[in-house]
Design an enzyme around this catalytic site. Structure first.
Site, short mmCIF file in Angstrom:
data_model
loop_
_atom_site.label_atom_id
_atom_site.label_comp_id
_atom_site.label_asym_id
_atom_site.label_seq_id
_atom_site.Cartn_x
_atom_site.Cartn_y
_atom_site.Cartn_z
N CYS A 153 0.83 -1.19 0.00
CA CYS A 153 0.00 0.00 0.00
C CYS A 153 0.88 1.26 0.00
O CYS A 153 1.55 1.55 -0.99
CB CYS A 153 -0.96 -0.04 1.19
SG CYS A 153 -2.18 1.30 1.26
N ASP A 202 -9.81 -4.12 -5.89
CA ASP A 202 -8.93 -3.25 -5.13
C ASP A 202 -9.27 -1.81 -5.46
O ASP A 202 -9.11 -1.37 -6.60
CB ASP A 202 -7.46 -3.54 -5.48
CG ASP A 202 -6.48 -2.83 -4.57
OD1 ASP A 202 -6.87 -1.82 -3.95
OD2 ASP A 202 -5.32 -3.28 -4.48
N HIS A 234 -8.25 -5.14 -1.30
CA HIS A 234 -7.10 -4.36 -0.85
C HIS A 234 -6.78 -4.72 0.61
O HIS A 234 -7.66 -4.77 1.46
CB HIS A 234 -7.41 -2.87 -0.95
CG HIS A 234 -6.25 -2.00 -0.62
ND1 HIS A 234 -5.31 -1.63 -1.55
CD2 HIS A 234 -5.88 -1.43 0.54
CE1 HIS A 234 -4.40 -0.85 -0.97
NE2 HIS A 234 -4.73 -0.71 0.30
#
Length: 281
Positions: A153, A202, A234
């Protein structure tokens, strides 16, 4: 586009969008981290090492997601150590990760300014990551040591930077999972192999923009590999629900895939293959 009428250049679109409220979600895991903490370049650093019989002599830099040094991340770093790599991560949130600012598993604290928090630590990371990498190499690098990096991320841009000419490149190979904060130039500028571990669903790296990123890599003839999981979202590689076998498998397979890619491009796979072949003679 700029023109004689004074139009401003258009800001490049996000291919992997910024972190959002979704990044407050996730499951916390159980376990006992095997590494230790120290300060390098005046930054809190986690160091976890493989057993002597597994040690391949190489180093993985770990760039955390917005949860920073939480238990899940430490255990993932330990996973890379178990694969043979001295794995070293930095806390570019200075002890102030996102989970310190929530009133529940999915609820931010009232009045918490996520964008202000984000800007503060993006600035800090940009100013300090290169110096921290240099400090790690000085202390832990040896003759013959090669370097890989992985990011989750928030950490993805630092992987891409470490694979680009702007950093040296600092690393010989890199990988990320469910990335954020990536634009076209990140994919255009890498000079070393990249492994992409992705969720089919995502909010940061959606199908259309993921395909654009892959098109850039293909057109520029970059070296890369893609791992894509259906049925997860995600955060799957760090904050999945371990009580669900498929989610657990995806998380574990993501780390295995990244480590195996590092093995290939750092020469570990070839040495192991030769060893296995010799043992069968």
């Amino acid at each position: 586009m700029s023109s004689r009428y004074g139009d401003q250049p258009q800001e490049p679109e996000w291919l992997a969008k910024p972190s959002g409220a979704c990044c407050l979600k996730g499951h916390l895991h159980n376990g006992d981290p095997k590494g230790s903490f120290e300060r390098l370049a005046d930054i809190e650093t986690y160091v976890t090492k493989p057993s002597p019989e597994k040690d391949n002599g190489h180093i993985v830099f770990y760039f955390p997601d917005v949860f920073g040094f939480f238990l899940n991340g430490l255990l993932v770093m330990d996973t890379f150590a178990e694969a043979g790599y001295t794995t070293i991560g930095l806390d570019y949130f200075s002890g102030d990760p996102i989970y310190m600012h929530r009133d529940g598993p999915k609820v931010p604290q009232e009045g918490f300014d996520f964008e202000k928090w984000l800007a503060k630590y993006q600035k800090y990371a940009k100013e300090h990551v290169d110096g921290w990498i240099a400090a790690v190499k000085q202390k832990y690098g040896k003759a013959g040591t090669k370097y890989a990096c992985t990011g989750y991320c928030f950490g993805a841009p630092y992987v891409m930077h470490a694979l680009s000419k702007a950093s040296g490149p600092a690393c010989d190979v890199g990988g990320f999972a469910h990335p954020a904060f990536l634009k076209e130039h990140h994919f255009q500028n890498i000079e070393k192999p990249l492994f992409l571990s992705c969720a089919e669903t995502d909010f940061t790296f959606e199908t259309d923009t993921r395909n654009k990123a892959l098109a850039i890599l293909q057109e520029a003839k970059k070296t890369y590999s893609v791992q894509l999981f259906s049925g997860v979202e995600h955060g799957f590689a760090l904050r999945c629900d371990l009580s669900k076998p498929y989610e657990r498998w995806c998380k574990e397979e993501s780390a295995r895939g990244i480590a195996a890619y590092f093995d290939l491009h750092l020469g570990v796979y070839d040495k192991q293959s030769q060893k296995d072949g010799d043992s069968k003679l």
